[in-house]
Design an enzyme around this catalytic site. Structure first.
Site, PDB file in Angstrom:
ATOM      1  N   GLY A   1       1.235  -1.185  -0.218  1.00  0.00           N
ATOM      2  CA  GLY A   1       0.030   0.828   0.127  1.00  0.00           C
ATOM      3  C   GLY A   1       0.734   1.069   0.475  1.00  0.00           C
ATOM      4  O   GLY A   1       2.347   0.851  -0.313  1.00  0.00           O
ATOM      5  N   ASN A   2       0.130   1.956   0.117  1.00  0.00           N
ATOM      6  CA  ASN A   2       0.885   3.448  -0.186  1.00  0.00           C
ATOM      7  C   ASN A   2       2.341   3.655   1.061  1.00  0.00           C
ATOM      8  O   ASN A   2       3.464   4.131  -0.028  1.00  0.00           O
ATOM      9  CB  ASN A   2       0.597   4.466   1.178  1.00  0.00           C
ATOM     10  CG  ASN A   2      -0.838   5.063   0.198  1.00  0.00           C
ATOM     11  OD1 ASN A   2      -0.623   6.050  -0.724  1.00  0.00           O
ATOM     12  ND2 ASN A   2      -1.971   4.888   0.053  1.00  0.00           N
ATOM     13  N   GLY A   3       2.556   3.138   2.118  1.00  0.00           N
ATOM     14  CA  GLY A   3       3.519   3.657   3.013  1.00  0.00           C
ATOM     15  C   GLY A   3       5.325   2.438   2.163  1.00  0.00           C
ATOM     16  O   GLY A   3       5.919   3.009   2.408  1.00  0.00           O
TER      17      GLY A   3
ATOM     18  N   ASP B   1      -8.047  -0.666   1.043  1.00  0.00           N
ATOM     19  CA  ASP B   1      -8.469   1.077   1.218  1.00  0.00           C
ATOM     20  C   ASP B   1      -8.846   1.635  -0.509  1.00  0.00           C
ATOM     21  O   ASP B   1      -9.047   2.926  -0.090  1.00  0.00           O
ATOM     22  CB  ASP B   1      -7.299   1.522   1.683  1.00  0.00           C
ATOM     23  CG  ASP B   1      -7.890   1.303   3.647  1.00  0.00           C
ATOM     24  OD1 ASP B   1      -8.080   0.925   4.182  1.00  0.00           O
ATOM     25  OD2 ASP B   1      -6.529   1.165   3.956  1.00  0.00           O
TER      26      ASP B   1
ATOM     27  N   MET C   1     -13.580   0.442   7.282  1.00  0.00           N
ATOM     28  CA  MET C   1     -11.885   0.354   7.572  1.00  0.00           C
ATOM     29  C   MET C   1     -11.961   1.880   6.580  1.00  0.00           C
ATOM     30  O   MET C   1     -12.829   1.573   5.832  1.00  0.00           O
ATOM     31  CB  MET C   1     -11.565  -0.966   7.263  1.00  0.00           C
ATOM     32  CG  MET C   1     -11.319  -1.196   8.170  1.00  0.00           C
ATOM     33  SD  MET C   1      -9.959  -2.556   8.096  1.00  0.00           S
ATOM     34  CE  MET C   1      -9.131  -3.306   9.874  1.00  0.00           C
TER      35      MET C   1
ATOM     36  N   GLN D   1     -12.292  -8.084   7.204  1.00  0.00           N
ATOM     37  CA  GLN D   1     -12.587  -6.869   5.798  1.00  0.00           C
ATOM     38  C   GLN D   1     -11.595  -7.446   5.293  1.00  0.00           C
ATOM     39  O   GLN D   1     -11.500  -7.200   4.014  1.00  0.00           O
ATOM     40  CB  GLN D   1     -13.559  -5.882   6.369  1.00  0.00           C
ATOM     41  CG  GLN D   1     -14.262  -5.034   6.825  1.00  0.00           C
ATOM     42  CD  GLN D   1     -14.460  -3.198   7.236  1.00  0.00           C
ATOM     43  OE1 GLN D   1     -14.457  -2.758   6.260  1.00  0.00           O
ATOM     44  NE2 GLN D   1     -14.083  -2.982   8.498  1.00  0.00           N
ATOM     45  N   ARG D   2     -11.223  -7.602   5.581  1.00  0.00           N
ATOM     46  CA  ARG D   2      -9.357  -8.382   4.955  1.00  0.00           C
ATOM     47  C   ARG D   2      -9.133  -9.618   4.814  1.00  0.00           C
ATOM     48  O   ARG D   2      -8.593  -9.799   4.498  1.00  0.00           O
ATOM     49  CB  ARG D   2      -8.056  -7.735   5.769  1.00  0.00           C
ATOM     50  CG  ARG D   2      -8.258  -5.920   6.226  1.00  0.00           C
ATOM     51  CD  ARG D   2      -6.735  -5.649   6.187  1.00  0.00           C
ATOM     52  NE  ARG D   2      -5.801  -6.217   6.929  1.00  0.00           N
ATOM     53  CZ  ARG D   2      -5.012  -5.529   7.555  1.00  0.00           C
ATOM     54  NH1 ARG D   2      -5.704  -4.431   7.625  1.00  0.00           N
ATOM     55  NH2 ARG D   2      -4.489  -6.533   7.880  1.00  0.00           N
TER      56      ARG D   2
HETATM   57  O1  F6P Z   1      -4.226   0.296   5.555  1.00  0.00           O
HETATM   58  C1  F6P Z   1      -5.209  -0.965   5.957  1.00  0.00           C
HETATM   59  C2  F6P Z   1      -5.894  -0.624   7.089  1.00  0.00           C
HETATM   60  O2  F6P Z   1      -6.765  -2.169   6.962  1.00  0.00           O
HETATM   61  C3  F6P Z   1      -7.197   0.185   6.947  1.00  0.00           C
HETATM   62  O3  F6P Z   1      -8.533   0.708   6.777  1.00  0.00           O
HETATM   63  C4  F6P Z   1      -6.884  -0.155   8.572  1.00  0.00           C
HETATM   64  O4  F6P Z   1      -7.637   1.285   9.448  1.00  0.00           O
HETATM   65  C5  F6P Z   1      -6.060  -0.720   8.980  1.00  0.00           C
HETATM   66  O5  F6P Z   1      -5.126  -1.194   7.993  1.00  0.00           O
HETATM   67  C6  F6P Z   1      -6.202  -1.390  10.554  1.00  0.00           C
HETATM   68  O6  F6P Z   1      -4.260  -2.253  10.824  1.00  0.00           O
HETATM   69  P1  F6P Z   1      -3.769  -2.980  11.477  1.00  0.00           P
HETATM   70  O7  F6P Z   1      -3.809  -4.220  10.331  1.00  0.00           O
HETATM   71  O8  F6P Z   1      -2.713  -2.669  11.856  1.00  0.00           O
HETATM   72  O9  F6P Z   1      -4.878  -2.998  12.499  1.00  0.00           O
END
Ligand code: F6P
Length: 357
Positions: free
Chosen positions: A110-112, A135, A177, A282-283
């Site tokens: 992703g972005n980073g 996202d 998210m 959601q992931r």
């Molecule tokens: O960047 C993707 C994302 O799913 C965001 O929408 C969410 O806020 C974040 O990652 C949650 O991150 P972590 O995996 O660190 O809980």
């Protein structure tokens, strides 16, 4: 003979394996000799030389598998140049790349993670980036892989809430998210028939939300659904200078945005309110068919760029074509929802409130 390194970095999503499979199949199918080295846990594997040599078999049967077969970790871009206990991360990554004699490093991120990919490219490594994130906020691409799968899950969550909300005549606040951008909430909110959608790009006025709920009640609609992005923000908070805003948010007594909104509307409307947070579901799980196709196309383009030795590129989707743009063009920029976008206007047209007016 080509030697390729590959890694998955940052938060996971559904189509990471499908995308790696696309790259690997494209390489194995089109090049006479290729070796693929998979780095474990993202950039950490590249820093510490933790990798495994992968064969065609490793990429078999993973099209539908969620998560990442390589593991992932968050290695903040801000920390990349910081030397910790004498450890130079950028040098270590370059050393691993050189030691293995890689021709290219493929980064699914992703972005980073793509900022770091660009940094490594500027440091002289051959790098190809692939746009990963639920996202959908990577600048330069219409679509990221993972987004549509996440929208399906988020929509399903709203659908499930709808039936119970209706039975009990309750207001539900469903938190989805997206800390900085509201794409998942916007799409799932529309797809799930939410009455109110709150996203970071459109600061809300709690009085406007309460008014909308009361109007629905008056019209005989005993229940309401509010889809809220994690980063949804009240107008008065958004207007504060950055430092004060951060302090205010840090001091909040609520676990997240949805709980604060729920408490406020309970008090203002007297309606019965519940909060639901699908969170990391959601992931999770398998990529949806759209993402499987997208990942195969993005992966194939990644392999083509390697074949043509066209490095320093990010594979993107533009007007439904898969093309490549310089990594540097996208790095460091976010793709926000534009409040004037047609999708927002259409949602307003059909009576969805964004809590702002
Ligand atoms: O960047 C993707 C994302 O799913 C965001 O929408 C969410 O806020 C974040 O990652 C949650 O991150 P972590 O995996 O660190 O809980």
């Amino acid at each position: 003979m080509k030697k390729i390194g590959i890694l998955t970095s940052g938060g996971d999503c559904q189509a990471l394996n499908a995308t790696m499979r696309g790259v690997a199949k494209g390489l194995f199918y089109n090049l006479d000799k290729v070796e693929i080295y998979g780095f474990l846990e993202g950039y950490k594997g590249l820093m510490y030389g933790n990798y495994k040599k992968m064969t065609e078999k490793d990429f078999s049967g993973v099209l539908t598998r969620g998560g990442t077969i390589l593991g992932t970790s968050r290695q903040p871009f801000k920390q990349m140049r910081v030397i910790e206990n004498g450890f130079d991360k950028v040098k270590a990554m370059k050393d691993t790349y050189k030691k293995l004699g890689l021709d290219c490093l493929v980064v699914l991120g992703g972005n980073g993670s793509l900022k770091t990919a660009n940094l490594l490219s500027e440091e002289g490594l051959n790098v190809i980036g692939l746009p990963k994130t639920i996202d959908n906020d990577i600048w330069g691409t219409d679509m990221t892989f993972g987004f549509q799968s996440a929208v399906e899950i988020a929509t399903n969550a709203i659908d499930c809430i709808h039936t119970t909300a209706e039975s009990h005549g309750r207001v539900f606040v469903v938190e989805l998210m997206g800390h900085k951008v509201g794409w998942v909430t916007l799409h799932a909110g529309i797809a799930g028939g939410a009455d109110v959608i709150l996203i970071p790009e459109i600061p809300y006025d709690i009085k406007v939300i309460a008014k909308k709920l009361k109007e629905r009640e008056k019209a005989g609609k005993s229940f309401s659904i509010i889809a809220v992005a994690e980063g949804a923000i009240a107008k008065e908070t958004a207007e504060l200078p950055k430092k004060e805003r951060k302090e205010k948010l840090a001091k909040s007594i609520y676990p997240s945005a949805a709980y604060e909104i729920a408490a406020q509307i309970t008090e203002m409307t007297g309606q019965e309110v519940r909060v639901t947070v699908p969170g990391h579901t959601q992931r999770g799980g398998s990529p949806c068919p759209y993402d499987r196709v997208l990942s195969s196309r993005l992966g194939a383009m990644g392999a083509k760029l390697i074949q043509e030795e066209d490095y320093g590129k990010l594979v993107v989707v533009r007007n439904d074509d898969v093309v490549a743009i310089p990594l540097s063009e996208s790095a460091g920029k976010l793709k926000y929802v534009n409040p004037k976008d047609d999708i927002v206007e259409s949602a307003r047209m059909i009576g969805i409130s964004f809590g702002d007016k």
